[in-house]
Design an enzyme around this catalytic site. Sequence first.
Site, PDB file in Angstrom:
ATOM      1  N   LYS A   1      -4.292  53.348  57.367  1.00 60.26           N
ATOM      2  CA  LYS A   1      -2.909  53.576  56.941  1.00 60.26           C
ATOM      3  C   LYS A   1      -2.170  52.253  56.757  1.00 60.26           C
ATOM      4  CE  LYS A   1      -2.074  56.140  60.616  1.00 60.26           C
ATOM      5  NZ  LYS A   1      -3.414  56.106  61.270  1.00 60.26           N
TER       6      LYS A   1
ATOM      7  N   ARG B   1     -10.776  45.812  65.026  1.00 61.29           N
ATOM      8  CA  ARG B   1      -9.503  45.452  64.370  1.00 61.29           C
ATOM      9  C   ARG B   1      -8.898  44.198  65.011  1.00 61.29           C
ATOM     10  NH1 ARG B   1      -5.050  49.934  63.423  1.00 61.29           N
ATOM     11  NH2 ARG B   1      -5.424  50.361  65.627  1.00 61.29           N
TER      12      ARG B   1
ATOM     13  N   ARG C   1      -5.124  44.272  69.577  1.00 59.40           N
ATOM     14  CA  ARG C   1      -4.127  45.106  70.254  1.00 59.40           C
ATOM     15  C   ARG C   1      -4.653  45.585  71.602  1.00 59.40           C
ATOM     16  NH1 ARG C   1      -2.334  49.400  65.774  1.00 59.40           N
ATOM     17  NH2 ARG C   1      -2.515  50.725  67.599  1.00 59.40           N
TER      18      ARG C   1
ATOM     19  N   ARG D   1      -6.918  58.397  71.927  1.00 62.20           N
ATOM     20  CA  ARG D   1      -6.045  58.555  70.744  1.00 62.20           C
ATOM     21  C   ARG D   1      -6.639  59.545  69.744  1.00 62.20           C
ATOM     22  NH1 ARG D   1      -5.937  52.485  70.020  1.00 62.20           N
ATOM     23  NH2 ARG D   1      -5.291  52.723  67.863  1.00 62.20           N
TER      24      ARG D   1
ATOM     25  N   ARG E   1       3.786  62.488  64.020  1.00 58.00           N
ATOM     26  CA  ARG E   1       2.500  62.579  64.684  1.00 58.00           C
ATOM     27  C   ARG E   1       2.395  63.844  65.511  1.00 58.00           C
ATOM     28  NH1 ARG E   1       1.111  56.958  64.991  1.00 58.00           N
ATOM     29  NH2 ARG E   1      -0.957  56.563  65.833  1.00 58.00           N
TER      30      ARG E   1
END
Length: 208
Positions: A13, A127, A155, A166, A88
């Site tokens: 996204k 990531r 992160r 998640r 969400r």
Amino acid sequence: MRMILVGPPGAGKGTQAAKLIDTHKIPHISTGDMLRAAVKEGTEMGKQADIAMKAGNLVSDDVVIGMVIERIAKEDCTEGFMLDGFPRTRPQAEALDTELTNAGVKLDVVLFIEVPDELIVDRITGRRSDPETGAIYHLKFNPPPAELADKVVQRKDDTEEACIARLKKYHSETAPIIPFYEEHGLIRRVDGNAAPDEVTARIKSALA
Ligand code: ADP
Ligand code: ADP
């Protein structure tokens, strides 16, 4: 254009939003980025959010809804916005709907980037991002340039454990917003399992 980007964590996204804003010239509003900014500032809300985020849980609807409604009321959103990571949950989707109806405006499209679960952990744990520009990289799939190799950061919630949490939340809380938007005829599905530029091309044709 009023647009929502939805998809599992790591669907791409943020990557796609960065490519699309050049064409669409609307603000990219990422609730994850806004919450991380609040954590960094150390506000009371940020402290609460930090606990939920580290564990891979969702931040409470009240907090996030308030934050987004305030943001989209700003002048730069008059012509549209690209929401990334919001809504969400079903209550978030309903609150946004009420807010937009009251403002006399409508959503144009909900872009659903689909990526199979088995690809997600690799995408999330690899990531990295540039702390200055926010640019998103991946150790394997989109490696940072040599001069950034020592600068990029990971992160705190991009661990395998938090990612699995998640993903579960995504299926239980977020996936139910898809039928909600399907009923409104707003969903455009895009297969996100391809190289980033190919996904951008697919999005552009889905929006055409
Ligand atoms: P991802 O890139 O994995 O999709 P985000 O950056 O969008 O993650 O969000 C990171 C975290 O911030 C989420 O795991 C959640 O804790 C919190 N968060 C972001 N957006 C929302 C939201 N709309 N509602 C509740 N929590 C949110
Ligand atoms: P989201 O915002 O949905 O959580 P990101 O855009 O941050 O997803 O992408 C998650 C990770 O996957 C990043 O490291 C990014 O570089 C990488 N990525 C994004 N799109 C692709 C793709 N099409 N193929 C492979 N890796 C991708």
